[in-house]
Scaffold this motif. Structure first.
Motif: not given
Ligand code: C5P
Length: 215
Positions: A27-37
Motif C-alpha cells: 500500500r505505501m509504495g502504490f500510494a507513492v506511485a499514484e501520487c507521483a503520477r
C-alpha cells in the motif's frame, strides 16, 4: 521527472509451491506511485506479488523474488531516472536451494539453509547517482539508530523510519506514523494516511531536485 518506485513483498521459493515472504501489502509504495503520477511525473512501479490494482497511468513491472526485483531495478535505472523511492519489503534471505519438485510431507521436514539476498539499494548505488533517493526502514526496536545507519550505508537522501509495532503504522493498514530522516535532521510526522505520507515524500523529492538542479 521520472520516478521509480518499488513496493510489496518478495517471495522466496523453497519448492514449486512453497515460499517465504512477509506481511507487506504494497500500500505505501502504490500510494507513492499514484501520487507521483497525479503530479504529472512519469512513474514506474516495480512490485512484488500484491492484491492491489496498479494505478492508472503508471508503468507496472511485476516481479516475484528479490533477485527478480534487483534485475528490474537495475534495468530501469540503466535507462535513467530522476528519483527513486524504495518502499519494497525485500526478503533478506532466500533458501539456498529451491527443490525442483514439491517436497512431500511423508519425508522428514526440510532443514532450510538460507543465504543472504543482495541489498538492492546498496547494489545499485552507482546507477542511482544523480537521482533523489528515498528508502524506508520498518523496524520493531532501535528505530532511529537503525534508520540513521541505513541512511548512510544505503547512500540515501532521506530515509522514512517507522515502528511497525505501533497501532496505525506499518503493515496491513491505510495509515502510517513516520519520521523523515535526512543528513540535516529529523521530522516526526503525526499519524496520517499513506496517501498523505506519499504526498510529503513527493514534496521532499521535488524540493531536493529544485535545490540541486533548479528545476
Ligand atoms: O535493511 P532494510 O531491509 O531495513 O532496509 C530497508 C530499505 O532498503 C527499504 O527502502 C528497502 O526497499 C530497501 N532494501 C533493498 N534491498 C534489500 C532489502 C531492503 O533495497 N535486500
Amino acid at each position: 521527472m521520472k520516478v521509480l518506485v518499488t513496493a510489496g513483498p518478495t517471495r522466496e521459493f523453497l519448492d514449486p509451491v512453497r515460499f517465504l515472504s512477509n506481511r507487506s501489502t504494497g500500500r505505501m509504495g502504490f500510494a507513492v506511485a499514484e501520487c507521483a503520477r497525479c503530479r504529472g511525473h512519469e512513474t514506474v512501479l516495480i512490485s512484488g506479488p500484491v492484491s492491489l490494482d496498479f494505478p492508472e497511468g503508471v508503468r507496472a513491472v511485476r516481479v516475484v523474488s528479490a533477485l527478480d526485483m534487483l534485475e528490474a531495478v537495475r534495468s530501469e535505472l540503466s535507462c535513467g531516472c530522476d528519483a527513486v523511492v524504495m518502499t519494497a519489503a525485500v526478503a533478506d534471505w532466500r533458501p539456498e536451494v529451491r527443490a525442483e519438485r514439491k517436497l512431500k510431507k511423508e519425508e522428514s521436514p526440510p532443514v532450510l539453509k538460507m543465504v543472504r539476498n543482495p541489498d538492492i539499494l546498496v547494489e545499485t548505488a552507482g546507477l542511482r547517482r544523480g537521482c533523489v533517493c528515498v528508502g524506508f526502514a520498518a523496524e520493531t526496536d532501535h528505530v532511529m539508530e537503525s534508520a540513521v545507519r541505513k541512511l548512510e550505508k544505503k547512500e540515501l537522501d532521506m530515509i522514512v523510519a517507522n515502528d511497525v509495532t505501533r497501532p496505525g503504522a506499518g503493515f496491513e493498514v491505510d495509515t502510517n506514523i513516520v519520521t523523515f530522516i535526512t543528513a540535516s535532521g529529523e521530522e516526526q510526522l503525526p499519524l496520517m494516511t499513506k496517501a498523505a505520507v506519499a504526498g510529503r515524500i513527493l514534496d521532499f523529492i521535488e524540493r531536493r531536485r529544485r535545490e540541486r538542479f533548479g528545476c
